[in-house]
Write a protein that holds these residues in place. Structure first.
Motif, mmCIF file in Angstrom:
data_model
loop_
_atom_site.group_PDB
_atom_site.id
_atom_site.type_symbol
_atom_site.label_atom_id
_atom_site.label_comp_id
_atom_site.label_asym_id
_atom_site.label_seq_id
_atom_site.Cartn_x
_atom_site.Cartn_y
_atom_site.Cartn_z
ATOM 1 N N PRO A 13 0.826 -1.207 0.000
ATOM 2 C CA PRO A 13 0.000 0.000 0.000
ATOM 3 C C PRO A 13 0.861 1.257 0.000
ATOM 4 C CG PRO A 13 -0.043 -1.057 2.159
ATOM 5 C CD PRO A 13 0.723 -1.965 1.242
ATOM 6 N N GLU A 14 0.305 2.324 -0.507
ATOM 7 C CA GLU A 14 0.980 3.622 -0.522
ATOM 8 C C GLU A 14 1.203 4.101 0.916
ATOM 9 O OE1 GLU A 14 2.103 5.485 -3.049
ATOM 10 O OE2 GLU A 14 1.490 3.982 -4.506
ATOM 11 N N LEU A 19 1.531 11.436 7.096
ATOM 12 C CA LEU A 19 2.291 10.601 8.033
ATOM 13 C C LEU A 19 3.333 9.716 7.350
ATOM 14 C CD1 LEU A 19 -0.584 9.406 10.386
ATOM 15 C CD2 LEU A 19 1.082 11.223 10.799
ATOM 16 N N GLY A 20 3.166 9.464 6.053
ATOM 17 C CA GLY A 20 4.101 8.590 5.345
ATOM 18 C C GLY A 20 4.066 7.175 5.887
ATOM 19 N N TRP A 21 5.223 6.484 5.872
ATOM 20 C CA TRP A 21 5.296 5.091 6.333
ATOM 21 C C TRP A 21 4.878 4.955 7.792
ATOM 22 C CZ3 TRP A 21 8.429 4.277 10.447
ATOM 23 C CH2 TRP A 21 9.451 5.195 10.676
ATOM 24 N N ARG A 22 4.986 6.032 8.569
ATOM 25 C CA ARG A 22 4.583 5.975 9.983
ATOM 26 C C ARG A 22 3.089 5.687 10.118
ATOM 27 N NH1 ARG A 22 8.397 9.567 9.086
ATOM 28 N NH2 ARG A 22 10.235 9.663 10.414
ATOM 29 N N ALA A 27 -1.205 1.897 11.544
ATOM 30 C CA ALA A 27 -2.348 1.068 11.135
ATOM 31 C C ALA A 27 -2.135 -0.404 11.496
ATOM 32 C CB ALA A 27 -2.587 1.205 9.630
ATOM 33 N N ILE A 28 -0.940 -0.928 11.256
ATOM 34 C CA ILE A 28 -0.721 -2.343 11.565
ATOM 35 C C ILE A 28 -0.650 -2.586 13.070
ATOM 36 C CG2 ILE A 28 1.802 -2.383 11.395
ATOM 37 C CD1 ILE A 28 1.481 -5.164 10.063
ATOM 38 N N ALA A 47 3.714 -9.241 -0.005
ATOM 39 C CA ALA A 47 3.348 -7.832 0.117
ATOM 40 C C ALA A 47 4.231 -7.150 1.149
ATOM 41 C CB ALA A 47 1.881 -7.696 0.522
ATOM 42 N N GLY A 48 4.495 -5.897 0.904
ATOM 43 C CA GLY A 48 5.263 -5.098 1.847
ATOM 44 C C GLY A 48 4.349 -4.336 2.787
ATOM 45 N N LEU A 49 4.909 -3.901 3.880
ATOM 46 C CA LEU A 49 4.164 -3.083 4.830
ATOM 47 C C LEU A 49 3.748 -1.765 4.197
ATOM 48 C CD1 LEU A 49 3.221 -2.454 7.767
ATOM 49 C CD2 LEU A 49 5.507 -1.540 8.156
ATOM 50 N N VAL A 50 4.676 -1.187 3.393
ATOM 51 C CA VAL A 50 4.415 0.101 2.755
ATOM 52 C C VAL A 50 5.228 0.170 1.462
ATOM 53 C CG1 VAL A 50 6.196 1.266 4.118
ATOM 54 C CG2 VAL A 50 4.361 2.601 3.103
#
Length: 98
Positions: A13-14, A19-22, A27-28, A47-50
């Motif tokens: 996901p984008e 907040l960006g990757w933070r 969320a996770i 899949a990646g976290l971000v």
């Protein structure tokens, strides 16, 4: 080892606006089962976290390309049986006070 081009190819996901990757980390950590289930449904077996990776906040190795999830027996077997290719370890680091 991974270079920056390889980590960018992992579907994810984008980053959250502002907040960006933070935002993805927030969320996770607030609802891990929903976030991970959504990753599998949207992106498939890897899949990646971000998108674009994230800093080494969950696995503090400098060469870590970011947090990546794999789903399915075959993929998990590949990750767990080839430590020379895949990095894995306990979830530690700044996000968990270690």
């Amino acid at each position: 080892m991974f270079d920056s081009e390889q980590k960018l190819r992992v579907p994810a996901p984008e980053p959250y606006p502002v907040l960006g990757w933070r935002g993805n980390v927030l969320a996770i950590t607030s609802d891990p089962f929903t976030y991970i289930s959504d990753l599998k449904q949207r992106f498939g077996k890897v899949a990646g976290l971000v998108r674009g990776g994230n800093p080494a906040i969950l696995f503090p190795q400098p060469e870590c390309p970011g947090t990546v999830f794999v789903f399915g027996v075959e993929n998990n077997r590949a990750v767990m049986s080839q430590p020379n290719i895949f990095q894995s370890g306990p979830i530690i680091g700044p996000a968990y006070g270690n």
